[in-house]
Motif scaffolding. Sequence first.
Motif, PDB file in Angstrom:
ATOM      1  N   LYS A  52       0.924  -1.231  -0.145  1.00 53.64           N
ATOM      2  CA  LYS A  52      -0.068   0.070  -0.043  1.00 53.64           C
ATOM      3  C   LYS A  52       0.717   1.351  -0.054  1.00 53.64           C
ATOM      4  O   LYS A  52       0.579   2.047  -0.710  1.00 53.64           O
ATOM      5  N   ALA A  53       2.087   1.220   0.673  1.00 52.04           N
ATOM      6  CA  ALA A  53       2.681   2.366   0.992  1.00 52.04           C
ATOM      7  C   ALA A  53       3.592   2.680  -0.532  1.00 52.04           C
ATOM      8  O   ALA A  53       3.554   3.719  -1.097  1.00 52.04           O
ATOM      9  N   SER A  55       2.381   1.677  -3.341  1.00 56.28           N
ATOM     10  CA  SER A  55       1.387   2.061  -4.283  1.00 56.28           C
ATOM     11  C   SER A  55       0.947   3.462  -4.311  1.00 56.28           C
ATOM     12  O   SER A  55       0.963   4.452  -5.205  1.00 56.28           O
ATOM     13  N   GLU A  56       0.954   4.235  -2.883  1.00 57.95           N
ATOM     14  CA  GLU A  56       0.699   5.358  -2.590  1.00 57.95           C
ATOM     15  C   GLU A  56       1.827   6.398  -2.977  1.00 57.95           C
ATOM     16  O   GLU A  56       1.613   7.565  -3.487  1.00 57.95           O
ATOM     17  N   SER A  59       1.825   6.525  -6.869  1.00 57.57           N
ATOM     18  CA  SER A  59       0.737   7.325  -7.435  1.00 57.57           C
ATOM     19  C   SER A  59       0.936   8.596  -7.237  1.00 57.57           C
ATOM     20  O   SER A  59       0.600   9.696  -7.816  1.00 57.57           O
ATOM     21  N   GLU A  60       1.320   9.142  -6.077  1.00 52.24           N
ATOM     22  CA  GLU A  60       1.819  10.476  -5.753  1.00 52.24           C
ATOM     23  C   GLU A  60       2.838  10.998  -6.401  1.00 52.24           C
ATOM     24  O   GLU A  60       3.104  12.206  -7.041  1.00 52.24           O
ATOM     25  N   ALA A  65      -4.029   8.623 -10.269  1.00 51.67           N
ATOM     26  CA  ALA A  65      -4.604   8.024  -9.280  1.00 51.67           C
ATOM     27  C   ALA A  65      -4.529   6.421  -9.714  1.00 51.67           C
ATOM     28  O   ALA A  65      -5.231   5.420  -9.331  1.00 51.67           O
ATOM     29  N   GLN A  67      -3.783   2.674  -9.703  1.00 46.76           N
ATOM     30  CA  GLN A  67      -3.399   1.666  -8.468  1.00 46.76           C
ATOM     31  C   GLN A  67      -2.326   0.791  -8.935  1.00 46.76           C
ATOM     32  O   GLN A  67      -2.091   0.506 -10.272  1.00 46.76           O
TER      33      GLN A  67
END
Length: 105
Positions: A52-53, A55-56, A59-60, A65, A67
Amino acid sequence: MSSARRPLLTATAAGTLLGALWFVPSAHASQDAPARTGTSESTATQVTQQAKALSEATSEATGDATQLADTGGPDTTPYVVGGTLFLAVGSGFVVYSVRRERLGF
């Protein structure tokens, strides 16, 4: 070319093709070591949090956005067109050779 060499050339071509196909990797997913059967939930949770980290952060960094693993399918148009073209050329060669054989050349 004499007609006595044709079977030899055909056998050589077939053997070369089979030899080349021998080295094509298979698509079987197998593992060398036995599967681990006792993974703890903390390890799975840690991996999930890392994914998750990542992926975030991705995307940042890219500003969209999207995934993780949301890439869509590959564009198969060139493969379909190329395959159709090769099929048509091969069919043309077969038709030409049958026609030539019937005419008795």
